[in-house]
Design a protein around this motif. Structure first.
Motif, PDB file in Angstrom:
ATOM      1  N   MET A  15       0.787  -1.157  -0.019  1.00  0.00           N
ATOM      2  CA  MET A  15      -0.088  -0.007  -0.118  1.00  0.00           C
ATOM      3  C   MET A  15       0.863   1.283   0.051  1.00  0.00           C
ATOM      4  SD  MET A  15      -2.604  -1.421   2.780  1.00  0.00           S
ATOM      5  CE  MET A  15      -1.299  -2.590   3.264  1.00  0.00           C
ATOM      6  N   CYS A  16       0.274   2.391   0.100  1.00  0.00           N
ATOM      7  CA  CYS A  16       0.924   3.878   0.054  1.00  0.00           C
ATOM      8  C   CYS A  16       1.537   3.992   1.227  1.00  0.00           C
ATOM      9  CB  CYS A  16       0.223   4.672  -0.871  1.00  0.00           C
ATOM     10  SG  CYS A  16      -1.173   5.346  -0.003  1.00  0.00           S
ATOM     11  N   GLN A  17       2.609   4.969   1.020  1.00  0.00           N
ATOM     12  CA  GLN A  17       3.425   5.531   2.242  1.00  0.00           C
ATOM     13  C   GLN A  17       2.519   6.145   3.355  1.00  0.00           C
ATOM     14  OE1 GLN A  17       7.218   7.048   2.298  1.00  0.00           O
ATOM     15  NE2 GLN A  17       7.741   6.406   0.492  1.00  0.00           N
ATOM     16  N   PRO A  18       1.530   6.850   3.113  1.00  0.00           N
ATOM     17  CA  PRO A  18       0.686   7.648   4.027  1.00  0.00           C
ATOM     18  C   PRO A  18      -0.040   6.548   4.942  1.00  0.00           C
ATOM     19  CG  PRO A  18       0.520   8.870   2.120  1.00  0.00           C
ATOM     20  CD  PRO A  18       1.208   7.531   1.815  1.00  0.00           C
ATOM     21  N   MET A  19      -0.531   5.416   4.250  1.00  0.00           N
ATOM     22  CA  MET A  19      -1.116   4.222   4.923  1.00  0.00           C
ATOM     23  C   MET A  19      -0.387   3.721   6.111  1.00  0.00           C
ATOM     24  SD  MET A  19      -3.830   2.451   5.333  1.00  0.00           S
ATOM     25  CE  MET A  19      -4.748   1.943   4.092  1.00  0.00           C
ATOM     26  N   GLY A  40      -9.978  12.077  -0.841  1.00  0.00           N
ATOM     27  CA  GLY A  40     -10.131  10.507  -1.061  1.00  0.00           C
ATOM     28  C   GLY A  40      -8.961   9.774  -0.466  1.00  0.00           C
ATOM     29  N   CYS A  41      -7.962  10.250  -0.256  1.00  0.00           N
ATOM     30  CA  CYS A  41      -6.650   9.682   0.534  1.00  0.00           C
ATOM     31  C   CYS A  41      -7.030   9.046   1.617  1.00  0.00           C
ATOM     32  CB  CYS A  41      -5.472  10.478   0.457  1.00  0.00           C
ATOM     33  SG  CYS A  41      -5.012  10.903  -1.206  1.00  0.00           S
ATOM     34  N   SER A  42      -7.457  10.156   2.765  1.00  0.00           N
ATOM     35  CA  SER A  42      -7.911   9.755   4.206  1.00  0.00           C
ATOM     36  C   SER A  42      -9.126   9.026   4.122  1.00  0.00           C
ATOM     37  CB  SER A  42      -7.913  11.355   4.695  1.00  0.00           C
ATOM     38  OG  SER A  42      -9.136  11.699   4.471  1.00  0.00           O
ATOM     39  N   THR A  43      -9.975   9.031   3.118  1.00  0.00           N
ATOM     40  CA  THR A  43     -11.156   8.200   3.258  1.00  0.00           C
ATOM     41  C   THR A  43     -10.836   6.802   3.058  1.00  0.00           C
ATOM     42  OG1 THR A  43     -12.558  10.037   2.218  1.00  0.00           O
ATOM     43  CG2 THR A  43     -13.435   7.918   2.039  1.00  0.00           C
ATOM     44  N   TYR A  44      -9.775   6.509   1.968  1.00  0.00           N
ATOM     45  CA  TYR A  44      -9.357   5.291   1.705  1.00  0.00           C
ATOM     46  C   TYR A  44      -8.763   4.748   2.812  1.00  0.00           C
ATOM     47  CZ  TYR A  44      -5.513   2.181   0.412  1.00  0.00           C
ATOM     48  OH  TYR A  44      -4.459   1.307   0.134  1.00  0.00           O
ATOM     49  N   MET A  45      -7.850   5.409   3.568  1.00  0.00           N
ATOM     50  CA  MET A  45      -7.116   4.880   4.659  1.00  0.00           C
ATOM     51  C   MET A  45      -7.999   4.414   5.860  1.00  0.00           C
ATOM     52  SD  MET A  45      -3.964   7.500   4.196  1.00  0.00           S
ATOM     53  CE  MET A  45      -3.429   7.413   2.554  1.00  0.00           C
ATOM     54  N   ARG A  46      -8.941   5.385   6.113  1.00  0.00           N
ATOM     55  CA  ARG A  46      -9.906   5.098   7.220  1.00  0.00           C
ATOM     56  C   ARG A  46     -10.866   3.996   6.813  1.00  0.00           C
ATOM     57  NH1 ARG A  46     -13.720   9.442   7.339  1.00  0.00           N
ATOM     58  NH2 ARG A  46     -14.741   8.349   9.195  1.00  0.00           N
ATOM     59  N   SER A  97       2.373  13.813   4.071  1.00  0.00           N
ATOM     60  CA  SER A  97       2.148  14.348   2.505  1.00  0.00           C
ATOM     61  C   SER A  97       1.521  13.298   1.838  1.00  0.00           C
ATOM     62  CB  SER A  97       3.429  14.761   1.862  1.00  0.00           C
ATOM     63  OG  SER A  97       4.360  13.854   2.046  1.00  0.00           O
ATOM     64  N   SER A  98       1.061  13.437   0.713  1.00  0.00           N
ATOM     65  CA  SER A  98       0.426  12.709  -0.163  1.00  0.00           C
ATOM     66  C   SER A  98       1.109  12.501  -1.585  1.00  0.00           C
ATOM     67  CB  SER A  98      -0.944  12.646  -0.410  1.00  0.00           C
ATOM     68  OG  SER A  98      -1.254  14.009  -0.884  1.00  0.00           O
ATOM     69  N   CYS A  99       0.547  11.949  -2.598  1.00  0.00           N
ATOM     70  CA  CYS A  99       1.044  11.965  -3.979  1.00  0.00           C
ATOM     71  C   CYS A  99       1.091  13.385  -4.525  1.00  0.00           C
ATOM     72  CB  CYS A  99       0.292  11.148  -4.688  1.00  0.00           C
ATOM     73  SG  CYS A  99       0.066   9.550  -4.184  1.00  0.00           S
ATOM     74  N   LEU A 100      -0.085  13.999  -4.262  1.00  0.00           N
ATOM     75  CA  LEU A 100      -0.668  15.267  -4.792  1.00  0.00           C
ATOM     76  C   LEU A 100       0.532  16.473  -4.152  1.00  0.00           C
ATOM     77  CD1 LEU A 100      -4.321  16.439  -5.230  1.00  0.00           C
ATOM     78  CD2 LEU A 100      -2.418  17.725  -4.772  1.00  0.00           C
ATOM     79  N   PRO A 133       5.999  10.525   0.233  1.00  0.00           N
ATOM     80  CA  PRO A 133       5.840  10.501  -1.085  1.00  0.00           C
ATOM     81  C   PRO A 133       5.144   9.061  -1.607  1.00  0.00           C
ATOM     82  CG  PRO A 133       8.121  10.513  -1.023  1.00  0.00           C
ATOM     83  CD  PRO A 133       7.592  10.593   0.450  1.00  0.00           C
ATOM     84  N   SER A 134       3.903   8.782  -1.849  1.00  0.00           N
ATOM     85  CA  SER A 134       3.355   7.716  -2.151  1.00  0.00           C
ATOM     86  C   SER A 134       3.614   7.001  -3.612  1.00  0.00           C
ATOM     87  CB  SER A 134       1.671   7.789  -1.964  1.00  0.00           C
ATOM     88  OG  SER A 134       1.351   9.107  -1.570  1.00  0.00           O
ATOM     89  N   TYR A 135       4.434   7.708  -4.321  1.00  0.00           N
ATOM     90  CA  TYR A 135       4.674   6.712  -5.806  1.00  0.00           C
ATOM     91  C   TYR A 135       5.796   6.218  -5.613  1.00  0.00           C
ATOM     92  CZ  TYR A 135       6.174  11.763  -5.543  1.00  0.00           C
ATOM     93  OH  TYR A 135       6.436  13.037  -5.156  1.00  0.00           O
TER      94      TYR A 135
END
Ligand code: SF4
Length: 463
Positions: A15-19, A40-46, A97-100, A133-135
């Motif tokens: 999964m991505c780094q912020p997770m 959407g990022c925080s919604t996905y993680m929650r 931080s996130s991808c964006l 950085p999630s990518y």
């Protein structure tokens, strides 16, 4: 095996780094994780964390949109910090931080300083920026960066405290609890980085939207520089330990995950060595009980082929443990492109005389293809392995993250001698359920044919 020429991932095994950042932050007391990115990022993680832990999960978002992507996220981040400070009064806000926001290059540390300067007359929580950085990399690296950022930003060297820092990595609450039990048995005080054991396996409460009142405190994070040593249970999440060793001379022991007999021995030895302790008798007894469980289970597990996927430390520890049990690891897969992982598997293969197909940076498509080729009798991994197990007509033993199609993921314990006993029992019972008849006798094909012939002969006599 690396997939250098692969241009797409089919069913990722990571999964991505912020997770990873959020899971680390959920082990802090009175803390609020804030994802600087789109909603959407925080919604996905929650969503992912809630369906695994079955607990309410609080993750705030700076809710970036098309306009803020063009003009920068300063306004949104400042506003989010103000709202969280006023409404929830946390002790700590950790901004990941996130991808964006990594792509547009927002200077999170600078914006946080600006917010602190503008509120100099008010009592503010500690605010820590974390670059995730999630990518690149995976949730494991997100976890690693988060623990390092917390320690780097908060640490205050004073006087030696005689404690041991333990960086747990991505574990279940039950496993973090077992690590604490082991330290208790050794009469050793630990600083757990971070302690999700109570926060993510909590009693039913009517006030679901409160921040956690358990977990690692800001004061404990400050105290990590004064500890006797650090044990990182994950070789992939030891950066905070490296920092503490280099800057403050706190000895670091990195891995392995105490899963199975040899790895748990290694963890106990490390803890005793750091604190100059003797191994207590109660622990010798638990070790003996694990060995007894392994011997009891041996006839059912011996030479069963096993495929394992998940986080790198989990997969390498499980490869060793299943080999100790007499099983044959045939495919081992992790989403992280990790040299440490392949080196670990090579060492285990040499020591245990096995030669699994090793996929570092692999996805579930790669793993499935290899299982078809070299076969497996059982698959160990998270819920995303269910369709592969169904197609191959083998059982899936659920372990790791996420587990959303069964209950009780937060209570699954595999670590230490006691968790190992539980694991051996549950794995062997899964094999018994799938491959044996009700009396526990294996129905092999020849026996089955004999039964059919006997039935036919009996039917003919009756006619
Ligand atoms: S991969 Fe990027 S966009 Fe997707 S959830 Fe993670 S941070 Fe958000």
């Amino acid at each position: 095996m690396y997939h250098d020429k692969k241009f797409s991932v089919v069913n990722p095994s990571k999964m991505c780094q912020p997770m990873g950042a959020v899971q680390a932050l959920l082990g802090l007391k009175n803390a609020m994780p804030l994802i600087h990115g789109s909603q959407g990022c925080s919604t996905y993680m929650r969503f992912q964390l809630t369906r695994h832990f079955r607990e309410p999960i609080e993750v705030a978002s700076t809710s970036m949109n098309e306009k803020t992507v063009i003009y920068g996220g300063e306004y949104n981040l400042m506003k989010a910090l103000k709202n969280i400070t006023e409404k929830q009064s946390p002790s700590i806000i950790a901004v990941a931080s996130s991808c964006l926001t990594e792509t547009i290059g927002d200077d999170m540390a600078g914006i946080i300083r600006k917010f602190e300067d503008a509120n100099i007359d008010r009592e503010l929580p500690v605010i820590v920026p974390i670059s995730t950085p999630s990518y690149t990399e995976s949730h494991v690296e997100g976890y690693n960066r988060t623990i390092k950022a917390l320690v780097e930003n908060l640490v205050i060297p004073t006087a030696p405290n005689g404690k041991v820092n333990v960086i747990t990595g991505f574990l279940s609450p039950a496993d973090v609890g077992e690590v604490k039990n082991i330290l208790n048995d050794l009469k050793l005080e630990g600083i757990i980085l971070t302690d999700i054991s109570k926060n993510l396996d909590a009693p039913l409460s009517e006030s679901a939207l409160n921040l956690y009142d358990g977990g690692t405190t800001v004061e404990q994070l400050e105290d990590t520089a004064n500890s006797t040593g650090t044990i990182a249970l994950s070789k992939h999440a030891d950066s905070a330990g490296v920092f503490l060793e280099k800057k403050f001379g706190v000895n670091l022991i990195s891995g392995p995950l105490p899963l199975g007999l040899e790895n748990t021995d290694s963890f106990i030895r490390s803890a005793c060595q750091l604190a100059d302790l003797e191994i207590p008798e109660s622990m010798e007894r638990d070790r003996g009980r694990l060995m007894d469980a392994m011997v009891d289970a041996h006839s059912y597990n011996y030479h069963r082929k096993v495929a394992i996927f998940g986080d790198p430390d989990f997969v390498s520890a499980m490869t060793r443990f299943t080999s100790e049990m007499g099983m044959i690891p045939t495919v081992v897969c992790t989403g992280a492109r990790s040299k440490r992982f392949t080196e670990d598997i090579d060492t285990i293969s040499r020591e245990k005389g096995c030669s699994p197909v090793t996929l570092a940076g692999g996805d579930l498509y790669d793993m499935h293809r290899e299982i078809k080729r070299v076969r497996a009798d059982i698959l160990i991994g998270n819920s995303y392995g269910a369709s592969i197990a169904l197609e191959e007509n083998i059982p899936l033993f659920r372990a790791g993250f996420p587990i959303f199609d069964r209950l009780g993921a937060q209570r699954i314990s595999t670590l230490g001698y006691r968790g190992g006993i539980d694991f051996v029992d549950r794995l062997t019972n899964t094999i018994l359920d799938f491959y044996y008849d009700e009396a526990g006798y294996e129905i092999v094909e020849e026996e089955l044919e004999d039964v059919i012939i006997e039935d036919q002969e009996y039917a003919e006599e009756e006619m």
